[in-house]
Design a protein around this motif. Structure first.
Motif, short mmCIF file in Angstrom:
data_model
loop_
_atom_site.label_atom_id
_atom_site.label_comp_id
_atom_site.label_asym_id
_atom_site.label_seq_id
_atom_site.Cartn_x
_atom_site.Cartn_y
_atom_site.Cartn_z
N ALA A 197 -8.83 1.98 -49.62
CA ALA A 197 -8.02 3.20 -49.59
C ALA A 197 -8.79 4.34 -48.93
O ALA A 197 -8.21 5.15 -48.19
N VAL A 198 -10.11 4.41 -49.19
CA VAL A 198 -10.93 5.43 -48.52
C VAL A 198 -10.98 5.16 -47.02
O VAL A 198 -10.90 6.09 -46.22
N ARG A 199 -11.10 3.89 -46.65
CA ARG A 199 -11.11 3.56 -45.22
C ARG A 199 -9.79 4.00 -44.56
O ARG A 199 -9.78 4.48 -43.42
N ASP A 200 -8.67 3.84 -45.28
CA ASP A 200 -7.39 4.31 -44.73
C ASP A 200 -7.41 5.83 -44.52
O ASP A 200 -6.86 6.33 -43.53
N LEU A 201 -8.05 6.54 -45.45
CA LEU A 201 -8.20 7.98 -45.27
C LEU A 201 -9.02 8.29 -44.02
O LEU A 201 -8.70 9.21 -43.26
N PHE A 202 -10.08 7.51 -43.83
CA PHE A 202 -10.91 7.70 -42.63
C PHE A 202 -10.09 7.46 -41.35
O PHE A 202 -10.16 8.26 -40.41
N LEU A 203 -9.34 6.38 -41.32
CA LEU A 203 -8.57 6.06 -40.11
C LEU A 203 -7.56 7.16 -39.80
O LEU A 203 -7.36 7.53 -38.64
N TRP A 251 -23.23 8.26 -43.51
CA TRP A 251 -22.46 9.40 -44.03
C TRP A 251 -21.12 9.44 -43.30
O TRP A 251 -21.05 9.63 -42.09
N VAL A 252 -20.03 9.26 -44.06
CA VAL A 252 -18.68 9.32 -43.49
C VAL A 252 -18.15 10.73 -43.67
O VAL A 252 -17.74 11.12 -44.77
N SER A 253 -18.15 11.49 -42.61
CA SER A 253 -17.70 12.89 -42.67
C SER A 253 -16.27 13.06 -42.20
O SER A 253 -15.68 14.13 -42.40
N ILE A 254 -15.70 12.03 -41.60
CA ILE A 254 -14.33 12.12 -41.07
C ILE A 254 -13.37 11.71 -42.19
O ILE A 254 -12.86 10.58 -42.23
N LEU A 255 -13.17 12.63 -43.13
CA LEU A 255 -12.30 12.38 -44.28
C LEU A 255 -11.63 13.69 -44.68
O LEU A 255 -12.23 14.77 -44.59
N ASP A 256 -10.40 13.59 -45.14
CA ASP A 256 -9.71 14.75 -45.72
C ASP A 256 -10.24 14.92 -47.14
O ASP A 256 -10.03 14.07 -48.01
N LEU A 276 -20.94 8.34 -48.81
CA LEU A 276 -21.97 7.51 -48.21
C LEU A 276 -21.66 6.02 -48.34
O LEU A 276 -21.22 5.56 -49.40
N CYS A 277 -21.90 5.28 -47.26
CA CYS A 277 -21.89 3.82 -47.29
C CYS A 277 -23.34 3.37 -47.49
O CYS A 277 -24.22 3.80 -46.74
N VAL A 278 -23.59 2.52 -48.49
CA VAL A 278 -24.96 2.19 -48.88
C VAL A 278 -25.11 0.68 -48.98
O VAL A 278 -24.29 0.01 -49.63
N GLY A 279 -26.16 0.14 -48.35
CA GLY A 279 -26.37 -1.30 -48.46
C GLY A 279 -27.58 -1.79 -47.70
O GLY A 279 -28.17 -1.07 -46.89
N HIS A 280 -27.95 -3.03 -47.98
CA HIS A 280 -28.98 -3.68 -47.20
C HIS A 280 -28.50 -3.83 -45.76
O HIS A 280 -27.29 -3.93 -45.50
N VAL A 281 -29.43 -3.84 -44.82
CA VAL A 281 -29.07 -3.92 -43.40
C VAL A 281 -29.85 -5.03 -42.71
O VAL A 281 -30.91 -5.44 -43.16
N ARG A 282 -29.29 -5.50 -41.61
CA ARG A 282 -29.98 -6.51 -40.80
C ARG A 282 -31.14 -5.87 -40.05
O ARG A 282 -32.16 -6.51 -39.81
#
Length: 242
Positions: free
Chosen positions: A78-84, A164-169, A189-195
């Motif tokens: 649902a947050v991703r839909d807000l971003f889109l 940091w996802v700043s493109i959100l209402d 924030l999106c948080v996780g292990h990375v490659r």
């Protein structure tokens, strides 16, 4: 938690290897979008990161932050839909010749990361205490951003990526996360292990922008002041003096 060692040097500086680790975290921190791995973050690690955030400086020691951990995939979708939706609203305001590049940019990892974190500022927490805020009432917001930075640098030291996802209402996000009216979402924030951690920021690598020369940003005494040539000459690229 790791024990905090008292610096042994008479000038209170860190040992060389400790100092280098601090600068390494700063210089190699990245706004991660596309290198997340799906494996979970251990709660002990997440607790260390939140503890680092909670030890950020805050004006008047108001500590206005809260940390909303978002794990549920349905809510994250649902947050991703807000971003889109927000991205589609932002696109027309991008200069025409840059819109094609903008469309190609990977600007979030909401569902790919191990978890999401919303760091908020409770503006009620400083009520009745104008210390440091009488002339600048925004200092509670600025203090919360310091908590974001602490979290981000500690995450880099733990090998954890943050985006940091700043493109959100903000109002829509507040409704989705049941954030009460006096509380302001500061960072999602999106948080996780990375490659991997990219050698350069993604926006720099893509050609969107380049880092400004530090020497061009240093003034002497006033904003229009020239001078400080010795200081400007001493500014070096990260790692150049190591």
């Amino acid at each position: 938690m790791h024990a905090v060692r008292t610096p042994a040097s008479p000038d209170n500086s860190f040992e060389d290897f400790e100092r280098d680790a601090v600068y390494r975290a700063i210089f190699t921190r990245r706004d991660v979008r596309s290198h997340f791995r799906p494996d979970p973050i251990d709660d002990a690690v997440l607790a260390r990161l939140l503890t680092a955030a909670h030890h950020a400086p805050s004006v008047g020691f108001m500590q206005p932050w809260n940390f909303v951990v978002v794990r549920d995939m349905g809510r994250r979708e649902a947050v991703r839909d807000l971003f889109l939706a927000a991205r589609n609203e932002e696109l027309p305001h991008i200069a025409g010749e840059r819109q094609a590049l903008y469309r190609k940019l990977k600007l979030e990892g909401i569902c790919e990361s191990a978890l999401n974190l919303c760091i908020t500022c409770d503006r009620r927490r400083s009520e009745g205490s104008p210390l440091g805020r009488w002339h600048n009432p925004q200092m509670d917001l600025f203090s919360t951003v310091c908590a974001v930075q602490n979290f981000w640098l500690a995450a880099r030291a733990e090998g954890i990526g943050v985006g940091w996802v700043s493109i959100l209402d903000a109002d829509a996000l507040k409704r989705l996360l049941d954030i009460p009216e006096p509380v302001v979402p500061i960072a999602y924030l999106c948080v996780g292990h990375v490659r991997e951690f990219a050698a350069r920021p993604d926006l720099e690598h893509s050609g969107w922008a380049s880092r400004l020369p530090l020497a061009d940003l240093i003034m002497s005494e006033t904003y229009a002041g020239a001078g400080e040539e010795a200081l400007k000459a001493a500014c070096v690229a990260p790692g150049a003096d190591r």
